[in-house]
Scaffold this motif. Structure first.
Motif, PDB file in Angstrom:
ATOM      1  N   ILE A 190      -4.091  -0.531   0.589  1.00  0.00           N
ATOM      2  CA  ILE A 190      -3.618  -1.908   0.454  1.00  0.00           C
ATOM      3  C   ILE A 190      -2.213  -1.814  -0.130  1.00  0.00           C
ATOM      4  CG2 ILE A 190      -4.020  -4.197  -0.514  1.00  0.00           C
ATOM      5  CD1 ILE A 190      -6.231  -3.313   1.365  1.00  0.00           C
ATOM      6  N   GLY A 191      -1.213  -2.256   0.628  1.00  0.00           N
ATOM      7  CA  GLY A 191       0.166  -2.038   0.209  1.00  0.00           C
ATOM      8  C   GLY A 191       1.013  -3.293   0.193  1.00  0.00           C
ATOM      9  N   ALA A 192       2.090  -3.243  -0.599  1.00  0.00           N
ATOM     10  CA  ALA A 192       3.057  -4.336  -0.668  1.00  0.00           C
ATOM     11  C   ALA A 192       4.376  -3.767  -1.177  1.00  0.00           C
ATOM     12  CB  ALA A 192       2.570  -5.451  -1.595  1.00  0.00           C
ATOM     13  N   HIS A 193       5.485  -4.287  -0.682  1.00  0.00           N
ATOM     14  CA  HIS A 193       6.788  -3.767  -1.113  1.00  0.00           C
ATOM     15  C   HIS A 193       7.340  -4.576  -2.275  1.00  0.00           C
ATOM     16  CE1 HIS A 193       9.522  -6.886   0.642  1.00  0.00           C
ATOM     17  NE2 HIS A 193       8.544  -7.042   1.519  1.00  0.00           N
ATOM     18  N   TYR A 194       8.008  -3.863  -3.210  1.00  0.00           N
ATOM     19  CA  TYR A 194       8.530  -4.530  -4.399  1.00  0.00           C
ATOM     20  C   TYR A 194      10.033  -4.747  -4.373  1.00  0.00           C
ATOM     21  CZ  TYR A 194       9.503   0.254  -6.236  1.00  0.00           C
ATOM     22  OH  TYR A 194       9.938   1.539  -6.431  1.00  0.00           O
ATOM     23  N   ASP A 195      10.720  -4.271  -3.352  1.00  0.00           N
ATOM     24  CA  ASP A 195      12.167  -4.517  -3.246  1.00  0.00           C
ATOM     25  C   ASP A 195      12.428  -5.860  -2.574  1.00  0.00           C
ATOM     26  OD1 ASP A 195      11.122  -3.381  -0.815  1.00  0.00           O
ATOM     27  OD2 ASP A 195      13.182  -3.112  -0.113  1.00  0.00           O
ATOM     28  N   LEU A 212      -4.033   1.459  -3.886  1.00  0.00           N
ATOM     29  CA  LEU A 212      -3.064   0.367  -3.948  1.00  0.00           C
ATOM     30  C   LEU A 212      -1.678   1.002  -4.023  1.00  0.00           C
ATOM     31  CD1 LEU A 212      -4.813  -1.901  -6.625  1.00  0.00           C
ATOM     32  CD2 LEU A 212      -5.104  -1.936  -4.130  1.00  0.00           C
ATOM     33  N   VAL A 213      -0.807   0.636  -3.085  1.00  0.00           N
ATOM     34  CA  VAL A 213       0.497   1.285  -2.993  1.00  0.00           C
ATOM     35  C   VAL A 213       1.608   0.234  -3.011  1.00  0.00           C
ATOM     36  CG1 VAL A 213       1.918   2.942  -1.732  1.00  0.00           C
ATOM     37  CG2 VAL A 213      -0.578   3.060  -1.534  1.00  0.00           C
ATOM     38  N   ALA A 214       2.481   0.342  -4.018  1.00  0.00           N
ATOM     39  CA  ALA A 214       3.664  -0.524  -4.097  1.00  0.00           C
ATOM     40  C   ALA A 214       4.845   0.259  -3.538  1.00  0.00           C
ATOM     41  CB  ALA A 214       3.916  -0.930  -5.544  1.00  0.00           C
ATOM     42  N   TYR A 215       5.387  -0.229  -2.418  1.00  0.00           N
ATOM     43  CA  TYR A 215       6.445   0.486  -1.711  1.00  0.00           C
ATOM     44  C   TYR A 215       7.834   0.016  -2.135  1.00  0.00           C
ATOM     45  CZ  TYR A 215       2.516   0.827   1.604  1.00  0.00           C
ATOM     46  OH  TYR A 215       1.294   1.000   2.181  1.00  0.00           O
ATOM     47  N   THR A 216       8.781   0.898  -1.979  1.00  0.00           N
ATOM     48  CA  THR A 216      10.185   0.544  -2.086  1.00  0.00           C
ATOM     49  C   THR A 216      10.832   0.589  -0.693  1.00  0.00           C
ATOM     50  OG1 THR A 216      12.214   0.986  -3.319  1.00  0.00           O
ATOM     51  CG2 THR A 216      10.999   2.902  -2.509  1.00  0.00           C
ATOM     52  N   LEU A 217      12.016   0.020  -0.597  1.00  0.00           N
ATOM     53  CA  LEU A 217      12.878   0.096   0.604  1.00  0.00           C
ATOM     54  C   LEU A 217      12.214  -0.405   1.891  1.00  0.00           C
ATOM     55  CD1 LEU A 217      14.843   3.439   0.079  1.00  0.00           C
ATOM     56  CD2 LEU A 217      15.293   1.159  -0.825  1.00  0.00           C
ATOM     57  N   GLU A 218      11.506  -1.521   1.772  1.00  0.00           N
ATOM     58  CA  GLU A 218      11.026  -2.169   3.001  1.00  0.00           C
ATOM     59  C   GLU A 218      12.115  -3.007   3.645  1.00  0.00           C
ATOM     60  OE1 GLU A 218       9.029  -5.502   5.343  1.00  0.00           O
ATOM     61  OE2 GLU A 218      10.453  -5.550   3.670  1.00  0.00           O
ATOM     62  N   GLU A 219      12.992  -3.546   2.821  1.00  0.00           N
ATOM     63  CA  GLU A 219      13.984  -4.514   3.295  1.00  0.00           C
ATOM     64  C   GLU A 219      15.210  -3.828   3.925  1.00  0.00           C
ATOM     65  OE1 GLU A 219      13.436  -7.523   3.535  1.00  0.00           O
ATOM     66  OE2 GLU A 219      12.159  -8.263   1.928  1.00  0.00           O
ATOM     67  N   PRO A 220      16.021  -4.621   4.683  1.00  0.00           N
ATOM     68  CA  PRO A 220      17.287  -4.102   5.211  1.00  0.00           C
ATOM     69  C   PRO A 220      18.157  -3.565   4.084  1.00  0.00           C
ATOM     70  CG  PRO A 220      16.764  -6.233   6.204  1.00  0.00           C
ATOM     71  CD  PRO A 220      15.772  -6.016   5.085  1.00  0.00           C
ATOM     72  N   PRO A 221      18.917  -2.496   4.331  1.00  0.00           N
ATOM     73  CA  PRO A 221      19.200  -1.864   5.622  1.00  0.00           C
ATOM     74  C   PRO A 221      18.213  -0.784   6.035  1.00  0.00           C
ATOM     75  CG  PRO A 221      20.517  -0.818   3.941  1.00  0.00           C
ATOM     76  CD  PRO A 221      19.746  -1.908   3.247  1.00  0.00           C
ATOM     77  N   TYR A 222      17.069  -0.682   5.345  1.00  0.00           N
ATOM     78  CA  TYR A 222      16.147   0.422   5.611  1.00  0.00           C
ATOM     79  C   TYR A 222      14.967   0.047   6.496  1.00  0.00           C
ATOM     80  CZ  TYR A 222      18.891   2.712   2.051  1.00  0.00           C
ATOM     81  OH  TYR A 222      19.937   3.249   1.351  1.00  0.00           O
ATOM     82  N   PHE A 223      14.807  -1.250   6.770  1.00  0.00           N
ATOM     83  CA  PHE A 223      13.692  -1.679   7.616  1.00  0.00           C
ATOM     84  C   PHE A 223      13.753  -0.983   8.973  1.00  0.00           C
ATOM     85  CE2 PHE A 223      11.540  -4.836  10.439  1.00  0.00           C
ATOM     86  CZ  PHE A 223      10.281  -4.720   9.864  1.00  0.00           C
ATOM     87  N   ARG A 224      12.615  -0.511   9.434  1.00  0.00           N
ATOM     88  CA  ARG A 224      12.447   0.235  10.694  1.00  0.00           C
ATOM     89  C   ARG A 224      13.108   1.616  10.657  1.00  0.00           C
ATOM     90  NH1 ARG A 224       9.814  -2.985  14.142  1.00  0.00           N
ATOM     91  NH2 ARG A 224      10.287  -5.209  14.227  1.00  0.00           N
ATOM     92  N   THR A 225      13.349   2.149   9.484  1.00  0.00           N
ATOM     93  CA  THR A 225      13.877   3.506   9.370  1.00  0.00           C
ATOM     94  C   THR A 225      12.846   4.399   8.670  1.00  0.00           C
ATOM     95  OG1 THR A 225      14.888   3.393   7.162  1.00  0.00           O
ATOM     96  CG2 THR A 225      16.163   2.476   9.015  1.00  0.00           C
ATOM     97  N   GLU A 226      13.095   5.696   8.695  1.00  0.00           N
ATOM     98  CA  GLU A 226      12.197   6.649   8.048  1.00  0.00           C
ATOM     99  C   GLU A 226      12.405   6.701   6.540  1.00  0.00           C
ATOM    100  OE1 GLU A 226      12.421  10.402  10.035  1.00  0.00           O
ATOM    101  OE2 GLU A 226      11.752   9.572  11.961  1.00  0.00           O
ATOM    102  N   ASN A 227      13.292   5.862   6.018  1.00  0.00           N
ATOM    103  CA  ASN A 227      13.493   5.758   4.573  1.00  0.00           C
ATOM    104  C   ASN A 227      12.621   4.683   3.930  1.00  0.00           C
ATOM    105  OD1 ASN A 227      15.464   7.803   4.363  1.00  0.00           O
ATOM    106  ND2 ASN A 227      17.040   6.392   5.098  1.00  0.00           N
ATOM    107  N   MET A 228      11.895   3.939   4.740  1.00  0.00           N
ATOM    108  CA  MET A 228      10.966   2.964   4.176  1.00  0.00           C
ATOM    109  C   MET A 228       9.905   3.693   3.357  1.00  0.00           C
ATOM    110  SD  MET A 228      10.328   0.329   7.358  1.00  0.00           S
ATOM    111  CE  MET A 228       9.222  -0.746   6.413  1.00  0.00           C
ATOM    112  N   GLY A 229       9.577   3.144   2.188  1.00  0.00           N
ATOM    113  CA  GLY A 229       8.544   3.759   1.373  1.00  0.00           C
ATOM    114  C   GLY A 229       7.219   3.887   2.108  1.00  0.00           C
TER     115      GLY A 229
END
Length: 326
Positions: A118-123, A159-176
């Motif tokens: 269960i995940g959600a991004h914090y950025d 439970l996983v809180a991700y970083t770097l979901e938002e632009p400029p990293y969205f759809r890249t391999e740098n997304m948490g």
């Protein structure tokens, strides 16, 4: 009728057929009869929800990728709260250029081999508080940690809180979430499925408060933004169907299931997309983002715009689904 007119007529008929077929699939997947709301043994606490939302949004600087110190402060807040309830809490660190970013993870039911994420991004995107996007999702994780403590579970819950979901990293391999999903795949970890908690706090009961990627969808769902959506793709797998059934049966908040091809706009606009990439059964729990909330990625995305009562019921629905999954 000449050839061009025949072609145009044929195209119209095909589009009509496809539209009706799509609506039929939605009706089949979304039908649910009246039922009583299930009582949660550990209900979400609206006061704690508000406390977490304040801590996540009322910060000296905005929690975007440029403000690494602020991101780290938020990561530490999440880590400390996870630590209160979970015996297994960790940071998944990774490099982007010269900077180090962090996912924050805690686990429950670690005696079980097969796990659910269960995940959600914090950025956030840019210079704004991001109350709905996605302090609501992270708050959901923080409350779930409290609620899951001591529960008998049939799966390991991470439970996983991700970083770097938002632009400029969205759809890249740098997304948490990409980093986390790849780790699971590379290590052959047995994953039942994943749910992304992406914006769960904005509701409206007024007419014309809800938009759609396809106008035809308003025929079934109506034009009020008064429900939570369980978004999944066709052939999404056993987990998403099982979880959705339990969520609907719990009947905590008005719920609609939305099953569509991945190319439909908005279907993959969150961290679940990276679990799809690695072949996992994954879905999104959402208030439909910019199709409803016009504060999306704007400075107006603040705590004052949220419906905390319905948001806490969404968290209850997730919790009840997790403890009942077989």
């Amino acid at each position: 009728m000449n050839f061009k007119n025949i072609v145009k007529s044929t195209k119209r008929n095909i589009l009509l057929f496809v539209g009706l077929f799509f609506i039929g699939i939605i009706l089949f997947n979304s039908f649910k009869g009246p039922q009583a709301a299930e009582k949660s043994p550990v209900p979400a606490d609206r006061n704690l929800v508000k406390e977490h939302l304040i801590a996540l949004t009322q910060t000296p600087r905005f929690r975007n990728y440029k403000n690494l110190d602020q991101l780290n402060t938020i990561a530490e807040y999440i880590h400390q709260n996870f630590n209160k309830y979970s015996d297994s809490t960790s940071l998944q660190e990774y490099q982007v250029g010269e900077e180090t970013y962090k996912n924050v993870i805690c686990s429950f039911g670690t005696e079980n081999k097969k796990r659910i994420i269960i995940g959600a991004h914090y950025d956030v995107c840019g210079d704004q508080q991001g109350a709905d996007d996605n302090a609501t999702g992270v708050t959901g994780l923080l409350e779930l940690a409290r609620m899951l403590k001591g529960q008998k579970l049939n799966y390991r819950i991470d439970l996983v809180a991700y970083t770097l979901e938002e632009p400029p990293y969205f759809r890249t391999e740098n997304m948490g979430s990409y980093i986390h999903a790849k780790y699971l795949k590379d290590n052959n970890i047995d994953v039942y499925g994943m749910a992304s908690v992406e914006m769960i706090g904005y509701f409206k009961d007024e007419e014309n408060s809800q938009d759609y990627p396809l106008g035809i969808l308003s025929w079934y769902y109506g034009n009020k933004g008064d429900y939570i959506t369980l978004a999944k793709k066709f052939g999404g797998g056993e987990f998403v169907n099982n979880f959705s059934d339990h969520f609907v049966e719990a009947n905590q908040v008005k719920t609609e299931t939305f099953t569509a091809p991945q190319f439909i706009k908005g279907t993959d606009y969150s961290d679940h997309l990276n679990y799809w990439k690695f072949g996992y059964s994954a879905m999104m729990i959402t208030d439909t983002s910019f199709f409803r909330n016009k504060n999306y990625h704007q400075p107006t995305d603040t705590l004052a715009t949220l419906d905390l009562k319905r948001m806490t019921k969404v968290i209850d629905g997730i919790f009840l689904s997790l403890i009942h999954l077989q």
